[in-house]
Design an enzyme around this catalytic site. Structure first.
Site, mmCIF file in Angstrom:
data_model
loop_
_atom_site.group_PDB
_atom_site.id
_atom_site.type_symbol
_atom_site.label_atom_id
_atom_site.label_comp_id
_atom_site.label_asym_id
_atom_site.label_seq_id
_atom_site.Cartn_x
_atom_site.Cartn_y
_atom_site.Cartn_z
ATOM 1 C CB SER A 1 -7.169 4.217 3.439
ATOM 2 O OG SER A 1 -6.415 3.536 4.429
ATOM 3 C CB SER B 1 -7.965 1.569 6.353
ATOM 4 O OG SER B 1 -8.443 2.881 6.477
ATOM 5 C CE LYS C 1 -3.693 1.993 2.931
ATOM 6 N NZ LYS C 1 -4.459 1.747 4.172
#
Length: 476
Positions: A151, A175, A75
């Site tokens: 996220s 997230s 990520k």
């Protein structure tokens, strides 16, 4: 191995093929790259590509970890990778490049995975949808008109589409669990400090944020946490040790668990009827498996909890941004941060030390009430989302006013934050599907440091209500 078979395997299965000599790591890397090139134009899940580096790594010696030779994505938020840019999803940070791997990155490499690139994330991971001015919207492989969650939306989109079998994700207010629910994956928010944050772990100072992976199978999640989830010698708040490997836990019966379930929301408003019905079916499934299942909410003071958290998170974000501003060497220009980010930064800078520490004190007391609930219950069940998976644009942090973004987020994602505050493990499982063909995730939360119970229960549910055969429209 036929190239079309790649996406059907989870990470451990691919590693087994490598171990038996039936496929090479380079062949797996090329299979993943082919899928990125095929699907990324529609999904926008992968935002940085390191193909040459991955191929070189695949052709050399690899650590003998459980995922030896398996392609992997990281990520684009808080995880340093040597020589790779880290934009945090923001125009302001687009020039930041990390000099060395972070502690968890090193552990991923030791597990045998081969990082291919970085995945999409909203600006500074603030929203539960992966839409932003810098990296653009990430879309859901089940239906690209809908969000992939946030996220860790890029990670979830890539795994759900069969690009990689598992990918790094992080969870500060939901997230990992939100994108796992949106994309039909297994998403575990681990116990606070279960995975290492390294020596430069200032961004983890609150303890709200943790790192792990999103996967398509329970066993991949368990095996990766076995590989990474051990404390450093200098860890100031190391999580209590596990009794045995989690890959052994998933082979054990969960026994008869006491499970409370509820659809109560912080606002008191009812959730979407389709989500309510899915929750009730899940409770009935658990009862049918022999568990004691009772409808009972947490009964905590949500208003006080969120009021206490606001100055703490605001001050923490302002402090994080101050460090980034020092690194970049200047203040952000007006067009380099999105409206919600500007509002968060300006609000955080106004928080006094007294307000921040009063919030900390109140959180400590309020978290005790959350944790006390689990003296009587082994697991708490609720949905992950309060609505079906939203369409792209409904919670757009670029186009909407910050207050409206947060209002819509509160309606769509009401359930995940309390367990970031308390530090407990919390797991999303893809047990249901909506009428329009999108996943519905159910969330299971256990006592502090009790991932073992969640893994045992998850393995039971994976067997009794399997999701492996379901495939999204964009796949393989």
């Amino acid at each position: 191995m036929a190239i079309d078979d790649y996406s059907e395997h989870d990470g451990l299965s691919l590693a087994s093929l490598v171990a038996k000599g039936e496929v090479t790591p380079l062949e797996l890397v090329d299979a993943a790259i082919a899928r990125i090139e095929r699907h990324n134009p529609a999904l926008n899940a992968v935002v940085y590509k390191a193909y040459d580096e991955a191929r070189a790594q695949a052709g050399g010696p690899l650590p003998d970890g459980p995922f030896k030779g398996v392609p992997f994505l990281i990520k684009d938020l808080g995880m340093p990778v040597a020589g790779w840019p880290r934009s945090y999803g923001s125009k302001f940070a687009r020039g930041v490049v990390d000099a060395e791997d972070g502690d968890l990155t090193s552990r991923y490499r030791q597990a045998g995975v081969i990082p291919l690139g970085k995945t999409n994330t909203p600006e500074y991971g603030i929203t539960g949808t992966t839409e932003g001015a810098h990296l653009g919207a990430c879309r859901n492989p089940w239906n690209p008109d809908h969000i992939s969650g946030g996220s860790s939306g890029g990670a979830a989109s890539a795994v759900a589409a069969g690009i990689v079998p598992l990918a790094h994700a992080s969870d500060g207010l939901g997230s990992i669990r939100i994108p796992a629910a949106c994309c039909g994956l297994v998403g575990l928010k681990v116990t606070r400090d279960r995975n290492p944050n390294g020596q430069q772990d200032t961004a983890y100072a609150m303890g709200f944020t943790v790192d792990h992976v999103v996967t398509r199978t329970v066993r991949d999640s368990a095996a990766m946490l076995d590989a990474t989830g051990r404390p450093r010698a200098d860890a100031p708040f190391a999580a209590p040790p596990k009794d045995r490997p989690y890959t052994e836990e998933i082979e054990r019966s969960p026994g008869k668990l006491r499970i409370a379930w509820s659809s109560e929301t912080p606002s008191g408003r009812p959730i979407h009827p389709e989500i309510q019905a899915a929750l009730e079916r899940t409770a009935a499934l658990l009862k049918g498996l022999g568990h004691e299942v009772v409808e009972q909410g947490l009964g905590i003071d949500y208003r006080a909890l969120y009021a206490a958290r606001t100055p703490v998170s605001g001050a923490n974000f302002a402090a994080d941004m101050a460090r980034l501003i020092e690194q970049v060497g200047r203040e952000p220009e007006p067009d380099e941060l999105e409206p919600l980010t500007w509002a968060s930064l300006k609000g955080g800078r106004k928080v006094t030390g007294e307000q921040a520490f009063r919030g900390w004190q109140d959180l400590r007391v309020l978290n005790r009430k959350t944790l006390a609930f689990f003296e009587d219950w082994d697991v708490y069940l609720c949905p992950v989302l309060g609505t079906p998976v939203p369409e792209v644009g409904l919670i757009d942090p670029v186009a909407l006013e910050p207050r409206e973004v947060n209002r819509r987020q509160g309606e769509a994602f009401p359930y995940t934050p309390p367990f970031n505050f308390s530090g407990q493990p919390s797991l999303s499982l893809p047990l249901e599907m909506s009428a329009n063909g999108l996943p519905i995730g159910m969330m299971f939360t256990a006592r502090f440091a009790d991932e073992a119970t969640l893994f045992r229960l998850a393995a039971q549910l994976e067997k009794e209500a399997p999701w492996k055969a379901r495939k999204p429209a964009i796949w393989g």
